[in-house]
Design a protein around this motif. Structure first.
Motif, short mmCIF file in Angstrom:
data_model
loop_
_atom_site.label_atom_id
_atom_site.label_comp_id
_atom_site.label_asym_id
_atom_site.label_seq_id
_atom_site.Cartn_x
_atom_site.Cartn_y
_atom_site.Cartn_z
N ASP A 177 -1.49 -5.43 5.81
CA ASP A 177 -1.33 -4.76 7.09
C ASP A 177 -2.36 -5.29 8.08
OD1 ASP A 177 -0.70 -1.64 5.39
OD2 ASP A 177 0.71 -3.16 6.08
N ALA A 178 -1.95 -5.35 9.35
CA ALA A 178 -2.84 -5.90 10.37
C ALA A 178 -4.08 -5.02 10.56
CB ALA A 178 -2.08 -6.03 11.69
N LYS A 179 -5.16 -5.66 10.97
CA LYS A 179 -6.41 -4.94 11.20
C LYS A 179 -6.38 -4.34 12.59
CE LYS A 179 -11.36 -5.96 11.53
NZ LYS A 179 -11.81 -4.75 10.84
N THR A 180 -7.05 -3.19 12.75
CA THR A 180 -7.15 -2.55 14.06
C THR A 180 -8.62 -2.46 14.48
OG1 THR A 180 -7.29 -0.33 13.12
CG2 THR A 180 -5.09 -1.16 13.62
N THR A 181 -8.83 -2.46 15.78
CA THR A 181 -10.17 -2.31 16.35
C THR A 181 -10.15 -1.17 17.34
OG1 THR A 181 -10.56 -4.68 16.12
CG2 THR A 181 -12.06 -3.46 17.54
N GLN A 182 -11.06 -0.20 17.16
CA GLN A 182 -11.17 0.94 18.04
C GLN A 182 -12.62 1.12 18.47
OE1 GLN A 182 -8.86 3.58 14.88
NE2 GLN A 182 -8.87 4.62 16.87
N PRO A 183 -12.86 1.66 19.66
CA PRO A 183 -14.24 1.97 20.03
C PRO A 183 -14.78 3.06 19.12
CG PRO A 183 -12.70 2.86 21.63
CD PRO A 183 -11.90 2.01 20.71
N CYS A 216 -6.31 4.81 14.38
CA CYS A 216 -5.16 3.97 14.68
C CYS A 216 -4.91 3.11 13.45
CB CYS A 216 -5.47 3.11 15.90
SG CYS A 216 -4.29 1.80 16.26
N ILE A 217 -3.71 3.15 12.92
CA ILE A 217 -3.40 2.45 11.67
C ILE A 217 -2.12 1.66 11.86
CG2 ILE A 217 -2.83 2.76 9.22
CD1 ILE A 217 -4.30 5.49 9.42
N VAL A 218 -2.16 0.41 11.42
CA VAL A 218 -0.96 -0.43 11.46
C VAL A 218 -0.42 -0.53 10.04
CG1 VAL A 218 -0.10 -2.77 11.82
CG2 VAL A 218 -1.60 -1.71 13.51
N ARG A 219 0.85 -0.29 9.89
CA ARG A 219 1.44 -0.30 8.55
C ARG A 219 2.85 -0.87 8.61
NH1 ARG A 219 2.10 5.11 4.97
NH2 ARG A 219 3.33 5.66 6.77
N GLY A 220 3.17 -1.74 7.66
CA GLY A 220 4.47 -2.37 7.63
C GLY A 220 5.58 -1.43 7.21
N GLN A 221 6.78 -1.71 7.69
CA GLN A 221 7.93 -0.92 7.28
C GLN A 221 8.11 -1.04 5.78
OE1 GLN A 221 11.62 -2.15 9.04
NE2 GLN A 221 12.68 -0.30 8.49
N GLY A 222 8.24 0.08 5.12
CA GLY A 222 8.37 0.08 3.67
C GLY A 222 7.05 0.08 2.94
N ALA A 223 5.95 -0.16 3.64
CA ALA A 223 4.64 -0.11 3.00
C ALA A 223 4.23 1.35 2.81
CB ALA A 223 3.60 -0.83 3.85
N GLN A 224 3.80 1.66 1.63
CA GLN A 224 3.52 3.06 1.34
C GLN A 224 2.09 3.48 1.67
OE1 GLN A 224 4.27 4.17 -2.72
NE2 GLN A 224 3.96 6.34 -2.33
N LYS A 225 1.14 2.60 1.44
CA LYS A 225 -0.25 3.02 1.57
C LYS A 225 -0.67 3.22 3.01
CE LYS A 225 -2.20 -0.27 -0.77
NZ LYS A 225 -3.25 -1.05 -1.46
N LEU A 235 -8.81 5.22 -0.43
CA LEU A 235 -7.72 5.60 -1.32
C LEU A 235 -8.15 5.39 -2.77
CD1 LEU A 235 -4.73 6.44 -1.64
CD2 LEU A 235 -4.14 4.02 -1.44
N MET A 236 -7.97 6.42 -3.58
CA MET A 236 -8.38 6.34 -4.99
C MET A 236 -7.17 6.09 -5.89
SD MET A 236 -10.93 9.63 -5.07
CE MET A 236 -11.58 9.34 -6.72
N PHE A 237 -6.19 6.97 -5.80
CA PHE A 237 -5.03 6.91 -6.70
C PHE A 237 -3.75 7.19 -5.93
CE2 PHE A 237 -7.50 6.83 -10.53
CZ PHE A 237 -8.57 7.68 -10.34
N VAL A 238 -2.65 6.57 -6.42
CA VAL A 238 -1.31 6.81 -5.88
C VAL A 238 -0.40 7.18 -7.03
CG1 VAL A 238 0.66 5.85 -4.64
CG2 VAL A 238 -1.66 5.13 -4.03
N TYR A 239 0.36 8.23 -6.84
CA TYR A 239 1.39 8.64 -7.80
C TYR A 239 2.73 8.68 -7.11
CZ TYR A 239 -1.70 9.94 -11.63
OH TYR A 239 -2.59 9.90 -12.68
N ASN A 240 3.72 8.05 -7.74
CA ASN A 240 5.11 8.10 -7.28
C ASN A 240 5.97 8.68 -8.40
OD1 ASN A 240 5.08 6.90 -4.61
ND2 ASN A 240 4.52 5.01 -5.63
N PHE A 241 6.70 9.73 -8.08
CA PHE A 241 7.57 10.37 -9.07
C PHE A 241 6.80 10.62 -10.37
CE2 PHE A 241 11.36 9.97 -6.57
CZ PHE A 241 11.22 8.79 -5.86
#
Lengths: 110, 115
Positions: A1-7, A88-97, B45-51
């Motif tokens: 995921d791309a990095k973000t910069t905030q004040p 502010c967080i950038v996250r890809g489509q389908g990326a879970q974290k 983030l420490m841990f992730v659980y799915n289902f």
């Protein structure tokens, strides 16, 4: 995921609009911009997210530049309860974290 | 009750104690997460659980042992902790399915102090 910069910090007077900037110059086409906030010692709270169009909800507005390299979160009429750290967080489509940076500590002054 | 509930809100424990943190969500989500927030540091983030299955462990020391008996409950078992483990521990939940956005809902956290 791309990095973000905030004040690291900003101040705003109560009742005025708070405009929080975020740079994400390496964002790619399928990455969304998310905003969360964390009031002292509580869990983060989702505010808004967007891909390329401007978005508005009951909490805030999100303005994304045409080239998508930066965005601004707008709290239209800031109150003392809006004092928090804004992420502010950038996250890809389908990326879970959801990966958090340092954020901006916004202080609303009476 | 709605949202994500964490108990206890505050916990003080000795380095030789064993304790557990509990997280419960009533949102119908199928993914749950543990985060750690030390003073003046970003959430980690420490841990992730799915289902109910652990899908990520970010090099967390074995003195932290997570457990996810079902999609609504998540525990963090603690034993022989160190003072530097003192932090705010946050639980979150979301949908795990791909496509579109994952809205995370966080609990209020457990403030842990190791003495």
């Amino acid at each position: 995921d791309a990095k973000t910069t905030q004040p690291p910090s900003m101040d705003c007077a109560e009742g005025r609009a708070a405009n929080l900037p975020c740079n994400h110059s390496t964002i790619s086409g399928n990455e969304y911009v998310y905003w969360y906030r964390q009031i002292h010692s509580q869990g983060p709270q989702y505010i808004i997210h967007g891909l390329k169009n401007n978005e508005t909800n009951e909490m805030a507005s999100l303005i994304i530049t045409e080239d998508r390299k930066s965005s601004t979160l707008i709290l239209p009429h800031a109150t003392l309860r809006d004092t928090a750290v804004y992420y502010c967080i950038v996250r890809g489509q389908g990326a879970q974290k959801l990966v958090f940076g340092q954020g901006t500590r916004l202080t609303i002054n009476p | 009750e709605t949202g994500v509930t964490q108990t206890p809100r505050h916990l003080v424990m000795g380095m030789t104690n064993k304790k557990s943190l509990k997280c419960e969500q009533h949102l119908g989500h199928n993914a749950m997460y543990w985060y750690k927030q030390s003073a003046k540091k970003p959430l980690e983030l420490m841990f992730v659980y799915n289902f109910k299955e652990q899908t990520e462990n970010n090099s967390v020391p074995s003195r932290f042992s997570p457990e996810c008996p079902n999609s609504s409950h998540l525990f963090l078992h603690l034993h022989t902790l160190q003072p530097e483990d003192s932090a705010l521990y946050l639980c979150a939940s979301s949908q795990a399915t791909s496509g579109g956005s994952y809205g995370y809902t966080f609990g209020s956290g457990t403030r842990l102090t190791v003495v």
